[in-house]
Design a protein around this motif. Structure first.
Motif, short mmCIF file in Angstrom:
data_model
loop_
_atom_site.label_atom_id
_atom_site.label_comp_id
_atom_site.label_asym_id
_atom_site.label_seq_id
_atom_site.Cartn_x
_atom_site.Cartn_y
_atom_site.Cartn_z
N VAL A 1 0.85 -1.20 0.00
CA VAL A 1 0.00 0.00 0.00
C VAL A 1 0.88 1.25 0.00
O VAL A 1 0.58 2.24 -0.68
CB VAL A 1 -0.97 0.00 1.20
CG1 VAL A 1 -1.80 1.27 1.24
CG2 VAL A 1 -1.87 -1.23 1.17
N PHE A 2 1.98 1.20 0.74
CA PHE A 2 2.93 2.31 0.77
C PHE A 2 3.53 2.53 -0.63
O PHE A 2 3.64 3.67 -1.10
CB PHE A 2 4.03 2.04 1.80
CG PHE A 2 5.02 3.16 1.92
CD1 PHE A 2 4.68 4.34 2.56
CD2 PHE A 2 6.29 3.03 1.41
CE1 PHE A 2 5.59 5.38 2.67
CE2 PHE A 2 7.22 4.06 1.52
CZ PHE A 2 6.86 5.24 2.16
N LEU A 3 3.92 1.45 -1.30
CA LEU A 3 4.44 1.57 -2.67
C LEU A 3 3.39 2.11 -3.62
O LEU A 3 3.69 2.95 -4.48
CB LEU A 3 4.95 0.21 -3.16
CG LEU A 3 6.24 -0.30 -2.53
CD1 LEU A 3 6.60 -1.68 -3.08
CD2 LEU A 3 7.38 0.67 -2.75
N LEU A 4 2.14 1.65 -3.46
CA LEU A 4 1.04 2.16 -4.29
C LEU A 4 0.84 3.65 -4.04
O LEU A 4 0.63 4.42 -4.98
CB LEU A 4 -0.24 1.37 -4.00
CG LEU A 4 -1.46 1.79 -4.81
CD1 LEU A 4 -1.24 1.51 -6.29
CD2 LEU A 4 -2.70 1.06 -4.30
N GLY B 1 0.84 8.87 -5.95
CA GLY B 1 1.11 10.24 -5.53
C GLY B 1 2.15 10.95 -6.35
O GLY B 1 2.22 12.18 -6.35
N SER B 2 2.97 10.22 -7.08
CA SER B 2 3.99 10.85 -7.92
C SER B 2 3.57 10.92 -9.38
O SER B 2 4.38 11.15 -10.27
CB SER B 2 5.31 10.06 -7.82
OG SER B 2 5.14 8.74 -8.29
N ARG C 1 -7.62 16.59 -12.18
CA ARG C 1 -6.16 16.53 -12.17
C ARG C 1 -5.57 16.26 -10.79
O ARG C 1 -4.48 15.73 -10.67
CB ARG C 1 -5.57 17.83 -12.69
CG ARG C 1 -5.67 17.98 -14.16
CD ARG C 1 -4.88 19.19 -14.58
NE ARG C 1 -5.43 19.71 -15.81
CZ ARG C 1 -5.12 20.86 -16.32
NH1 ARG C 1 -4.26 21.64 -15.70
NH2 ARG C 1 -5.65 21.27 -17.44
N SER C 2 -6.26 16.66 -9.74
CA SER C 2 -5.72 16.51 -8.40
C SER C 2 -6.01 15.13 -7.79
O SER C 2 -5.45 14.80 -6.75
CB SER C 2 -6.27 17.60 -7.48
OG SER C 2 -7.67 17.49 -7.38
N PHE C 3 -6.86 14.32 -8.41
CA PHE C 3 -7.22 13.02 -7.84
C PHE C 3 -6.03 12.11 -7.54
O PHE C 3 -5.98 11.51 -6.47
CB PHE C 3 -8.23 12.30 -8.72
CG PHE C 3 -9.66 12.67 -8.42
CD1 PHE C 3 -9.98 13.76 -7.64
CD2 PHE C 3 -10.70 11.92 -8.92
CE1 PHE C 3 -11.28 14.11 -7.36
CE2 PHE C 3 -12.02 12.25 -8.65
CZ PHE C 3 -12.31 13.35 -7.87
N PRO C 4 -5.07 11.95 -8.45
CA PRO C 4 -3.95 11.07 -8.12
C PRO C 4 -3.20 11.51 -6.86
O PRO C 4 -2.79 10.68 -6.05
CB PRO C 4 -3.04 11.15 -9.35
CG PRO C 4 -3.92 11.59 -10.45
CD PRO C 4 -4.97 12.45 -9.82
N PHE C 5 -3.06 12.81 -6.67
CA PHE C 5 -2.34 13.32 -5.51
C PHE C 5 -3.16 13.13 -4.23
O PHE C 5 -2.61 12.81 -3.17
CB PHE C 5 -1.97 14.79 -5.70
CG PHE C 5 -1.28 15.02 -7.02
CD1 PHE C 5 -0.03 14.47 -7.27
CD2 PHE C 5 -1.89 15.75 -8.02
CE1 PHE C 5 0.61 14.66 -8.48
CE2 PHE C 5 -1.27 15.94 -9.24
CZ PHE C 5 -0.02 15.39 -9.47
N GLY D 1 -3.01 9.35 -3.55
CA GLY D 1 -1.67 9.01 -3.08
C GLY D 1 -1.42 9.50 -1.66
O GLY D 1 -0.91 8.76 -0.82
N ALA D 2 -1.81 10.73 -1.37
CA ALA D 2 -1.61 11.29 -0.03
C ALA D 2 -2.46 10.54 1.00
O ALA D 2 -2.00 10.25 2.11
CB ALA D 2 -1.95 12.78 -0.01
#
Length: 143
Positions: free
Chosen positions: A4-7, A12-13, A34-38, A41-42
């Motif tokens: 999960v940390f790697l995901l 997030g990147s 556009r902000s969904f991945p961040f 990830g966060a």
């Protein structure tokens, strides 16, 4: 938990680049917003830190707490030092002293990094902490 940390790190990147990249498999997430991945990830990152004893200990270490304290000063000073001192040092070592490119870079990097951390600590200790005390005093006095 490590997966999960790697995901979290992967999502997030995320970078939206026209070419095929390692993030092509999650392009659909950014098509929504556009902000969904961040955000995803966060959220995953915070989830893993909260639920992992090892990560909590790691992020609570003295060195990372110190870096957290001086991080604003580092943010404010790093570009100033890179743009002035680091450029001057590299130029002096490489051009004036005719040292090798690699050695000039490594020496410039070590000196610039050391000075950046030292000046950031001084700024944190004498400016940031004083500003925090002043803002607390103003808040207590007027609010």
């Amino acid at each position: 938990m490590f997966l999960v940390f790697l995901l979290a790190t992967y999502v997030g990147s995320y970078q939206k680049i026209d070419n095929v990249t390692i993030w092509a498999s999650i392009d659909f997430i950014s098509s929504i917003d556009r902000s969904f991945p961040f955000i995803i990830g966060a959220s995953l990152f915070v989830y893993t830190v909260i639920n992992s004893e090892w990560l909590r200990k790691f992020f609570s270490s003295r060195i990372l707490q110190f870096l957290g304290k001086i991080s604003f000063s580092l943010y404010l000073l790093h570009l100033l030092i890179i743009g002035s001192l680091a450029c001057y040092l590299f130029s002096y070592f490489y051009v004036a002293l005719h040292w090798s490119y690699g050695f000039s870079f490594i020496l410039m990097f070590i000196i610039s990094l050391s000075i950046t951390f030292a000046v950031s600590f001084v700024m944190y200790k004498y400016i940031d902490q004083s500003g925090i005390k002043l803002s607390k005093w103003i808040y207590e006095r007027f609010f």
